[in-house]
Motif scaffolding. Structure first.
Motif, PDB file in Angstrom:
ATOM      1  N   ASP A  57       0.859  -1.175   0.000  1.00  0.00           N
ATOM      2  CA  ASP A  57       0.000   0.000   0.000  1.00  0.00           C
ATOM      3  C   ASP A  57       0.899   1.229   0.000  1.00  0.00           C
ATOM      4  O   ASP A  57       1.360   1.678   1.043  1.00  0.00           O
ATOM      5  N   GLY A 104       0.239   4.316  -0.574  1.00  0.00           N
ATOM      6  CA  GLY A 104      -0.341   5.473   0.106  1.00  0.00           C
ATOM      7  C   GLY A 104      -0.067   5.443   1.603  1.00  0.00           C
ATOM      8  O   GLY A 104       0.319   6.456   2.204  1.00  0.00           O
ATOM      9  N   TYR A 105      -0.270   4.266   2.205  1.00  0.00           N
ATOM     10  CA  TYR A 105      -0.009   4.115   3.636  1.00  0.00           C
ATOM     11  C   TYR A 105       1.468   4.354   3.941  1.00  0.00           C
ATOM     12  O   TYR A 105       1.816   5.039   4.894  1.00  0.00           O
ATOM     13  N   ARG A 116       2.260   8.113   3.663  1.00  0.00           N
ATOM     14  CA  ARG A 116       1.776   8.865   4.818  1.00  0.00           C
ATOM     15  C   ARG A 116       2.632   8.595   6.057  1.00  0.00           C
ATOM     16  O   ARG A 116       3.003   9.512   6.787  1.00  0.00           O
ATOM     17  N   ARG A 155      -5.278  12.048  -1.967  1.00  0.00           N
ATOM     18  CA  ARG A 155      -5.872  10.918  -2.690  1.00  0.00           C
ATOM     19  C   ARG A 155      -4.897   9.749  -2.783  1.00  0.00           C
ATOM     20  O   ARG A 155      -5.292   8.594  -2.653  1.00  0.00           O
ATOM     21  N   VAL A 156      -3.614  10.048  -2.972  1.00  0.00           N
ATOM     22  CA  VAL A 156      -2.599   8.984  -3.017  1.00  0.00           C
ATOM     23  C   VAL A 156      -2.496   8.320  -1.653  1.00  0.00           C
ATOM     24  O   VAL A 156      -2.513   7.094  -1.542  1.00  0.00           O
ATOM     25  N   GLU A 157      -2.393   9.127  -0.599  1.00  0.00           N
ATOM     26  CA  GLU A 157      -2.238   8.584   0.756  1.00  0.00           C
ATOM     27  C   GLU A 157      -3.443   7.757   1.191  1.00  0.00           C
ATOM     28  O   GLU A 157      -3.295   6.827   1.975  1.00  0.00           O
ATOM     29  N   ASN A 158      -4.616   8.092   0.695  1.00  0.00           N
ATOM     30  CA  ASN A 158      -5.833   7.362   1.075  1.00  0.00           C
ATOM     31  C   ASN A 158      -6.143   6.205   0.136  1.00  0.00           C
ATOM     32  O   ASN A 158      -7.173   5.549   0.274  1.00  0.00           O
ATOM     33  N   GLY A 159      -5.264   5.958  -0.833  1.00  0.00           N
ATOM     34  CA  GLY A 159      -5.418   4.813  -1.713  1.00  0.00           C
ATOM     35  C   GLY A 159      -6.413   4.994  -2.847  1.00  0.00           C
ATOM     36  O   GLY A 159      -6.808   4.031  -3.487  1.00  0.00           O
TER      37      GLY A 159
END
Length: 123
Positions: free
Chosen positions: A2, A4-5, A8, A34-38
């Motif tokens: 992941d 995004g995770y 972050r 948006r990237v960090e939240n997938g």
């Protein structure tokens, strides 16, 4: 993995805000969110920008191991003596990454198997 995770987590560890990443990369804060939240998968060029904004090499951003990757041998210097870290070699490596990202997986596998066979050939 992941991404995004991971992005972050690393950003928060370095105590960098999304606004600071926005200033350093030119990417919009809403895109970073948006990237960090997938919700969005960034291109390799975007990942390179994000890694530079957090003062880390790209491999540390995408590393998917149990333990953190080892730091470069030359310490935490911003300039590395590794191949592809600066100048003409860096431009070539960047171009190569872009082309490989655009290839179909089967074509990429064929190219890599060909490259693996090259050192084994005898003159």
């Amino acid at each position: 993995m992941d991404i995004g995770y991971r992005l972050r987590t690393l950003r928060e560890e370095k105590k960098i805000s999304q606004g600071e990443i926005e200033k350093r990369t030119g990417l919009l804060r809403c895109y970073i969110s948006r990237v960090e939240n997938g919700h969005t998968v960034p291109a390799i060029e975007t990942l390179e920008k994000l890694a530079r904004a957090m003062d880390m090499p790209l491999y540390q951003l995408v590393y998917d191991g149990q333990e953190p990757p080892a730091s470069p041998i030359n310490g935490g210097d911003k300039r590395s003596d590794e191949w592809g870290s600066a100048g003409k070699d860096a431009r070539f490596l960047s171009k190569l990454c872009r082309f490989l990202a655009q290839m179909k997986e089967s074509d990429r596998d064929l190219l890599l198997s060909f490259a693996e066979q090259m050192p084994r050939r005898k003159k």
